[in-house]
Enzyme design. Structure first.
Site, short mmCIF file in Angstrom:
data_model
loop_
_atom_site.label_atom_id
_atom_site.label_comp_id
_atom_site.label_asym_id
_atom_site.label_seq_id
_atom_site.Cartn_x
_atom_site.Cartn_y
_atom_site.Cartn_z
N SER A 180 -39.23 30.44 -15.17
CA SER A 180 -39.71 31.75 -15.60
C SER A 180 -38.85 32.93 -15.20
CB SER A 180 -41.13 31.97 -15.08
OG SER A 180 -41.16 31.94 -13.66
N HIS A 208 -43.64 28.59 -20.31
CA HIS A 208 -42.70 29.42 -21.08
C HIS A 208 -41.99 28.65 -22.18
CE1 HIS A 208 -42.90 33.26 -18.94
NE2 HIS A 208 -43.14 32.54 -17.85
N LYS A 239 -49.30 33.18 -23.13
CA LYS A 239 -47.95 33.71 -23.38
C LYS A 239 -47.66 33.66 -24.88
CE LYS A 239 -46.23 32.92 -18.72
NZ LYS A 239 -47.52 32.60 -18.08
#
Length: 391
Positions: A180, A208, A239
């Site tokens: 990240s 991610h 996300k």
């Protein structure tokens, strides 16, 4: 009220060092541009990779769910808080991830905590990349298992750890799929090969990578063609998916075990109907609108190329997470403030989120950004970078 003087002393020290930061409230919906302190700025600090936080299909699904089911569930999943839509979404998610089953937690953080703390005992060992996410580290801390930390993406170090731990009941290798803070991708094929060689379980946190890598955003396991060879996949729904929550995709056995033993799942109220419906709609968007991911990667290349040409150090990034490495904490935050003055919101990341001397501006471009917006942001970065002698 007295009693917190020792905490205030630390806060005052942070202020003296220029590393104390106030929370910055947004005054608009999340997007490529946002309003902060009455000023419209280009957003480069959001995890909203595909712009799904405001996608019409997700908003409509959430609205309809509220009208039909209300705003909350009133219970934990294991008592009276499981709606039919919760199970239907998990079935869709498992199919999307090419796994037998999936289970949704309240967040990605609690997913890592819940999985690791429940499946490991003092007879086991967990082997973790040294730059894994804080939620993995905290999950490991909650176990009684032995711990081994291998050097970042270093396969010699991982193999040494595997060799040294062959007497434990179970060994589990844990890694981020995409890291990240640096934006690099874990060498998952090598990790899988070594884990299979030494009969270890594999757990990948794809927070991610979900919605970013793999076919239709299925993540790093699919990206490397390793479906069926990774025991546990963890991801977020907050996300690229654009809503809220975390999930584990694995076998039915692990799902059933976590329902009974995963403490964050057992003791937290289930997701509201609007959240679940929006998440399910997001999976449909990933399947039906692959152009969003294509645009994300086109924008990523454009932005990275621009930073490199200017002379910024972007480290080892391979993904839309693109750090601008500066080093000094105070200077990094000065750079962030100057960027804001020039119309760009790009937050500085300093110790303890990253090690001392590794401070950076962490940028994330999205599919929503236009080339014109990215060019404007690059111009602001060049101006601020030269003003502070970063480039």
């Amino acid at each position: 009220m007295k009693g917190f003087d020792y905490l205030q002393e630390q806060l005052d020290q942070m202020k003296d060092e220029g590393t104390f930061r106030e929370l910055i409230p947004l005054e608009s919906a999340q997007g490529s541009r946002v309003q902060i302190k009455g000023k419209e700025v280009i957003q480069l600090s959001s995890n909203n990779y595909l712009g799904l936080t405001s996608h019409p299909k997700l908003k409509l699904a959430a609205e309809q769910a509220i009208k039909e089911f209300g705003v909350g569930t009133g219970s934990v999943r294991t008592i009276a808080g499981t709606l039919k839509m919760h199970e239907e979404f998990e079935q869709k998610l498992a199919k999307f991830k090419h796994t037998e089953a999936a289970l949704v937690f309240q967040s990605g953080f609690t997913t890592n905590q819940g999985v690791l703390s429940s499946i490991l005992t003092d007879q086991d060992v967990v082997i973790s990349d040294e730059l894994n996410h804080a939620s993995i580290i905290d999950g490991i801390r909650l176990t009684k298992a032995a711990r081994k930390v291998y050097k970042h993406v270093n396969m010699e170090s991982l193999e040494q750890a595997l060799k040294e731990t062959q007497n434990y009941r179970k060994r589990i290798v844990v890694t981020d799929g995409v890291f990240s803070m640096d934006g690099n991708i874990a060498p998952l094929p090598d990790i899988v090969m070594l884990s299979e060689k030494y009969d270890a379980l594999i757990m990948v946190d794809d927070a991610h990578a979900s919605g970013v890598l793999g076919n239709n955003g299925r993540g790093t396991v699919n990206h490397f063609g390793l479906d069926g060879r990774v025991h546990i996949q963890v991801g977020t729904l907050s996300k690229a998916v654009g809503v809220l929550g975390g999930y584990v995709a694995s076998t039915q056995t692990l799902k059933d075990y976590l329902i009974h033993k995963g403490r964050p799942f057992l003791f937290s109220t289930s997701h509201p109907p609007a959240v679940t419906a929006a998440c399910e709609a997001a999976v449909d968007v990933l399947l039906e609108e692959p152009s969003l991911i294509e645009t994300l990667w086109e924008n990523t290349k454009f932005f990275k190329d621009g930073l490199t040409k200017m002379g910024f150090d972007t480290g080892i990034s391979e993904t839309p997470i693109t750090p601008i490495l500066i080093g000094d904490d105070a200077k990094t935050l000065q750079f962030s403030d100057l960027l804001f003055d020039y119309g760009v919101f790009a937050q500085g990341i300093v110790f303890p989120t990253v090690p001392k001397g590794k401070a950076r501006i962490r940028t994330i471009v999205t599919a929503e950004h236009t080339k014109e917006e990215l060019a404007e942001a690059l111009n602001a970065m060049e101006r601020a970078g030269k003003e502070l002698n970063i480039i």
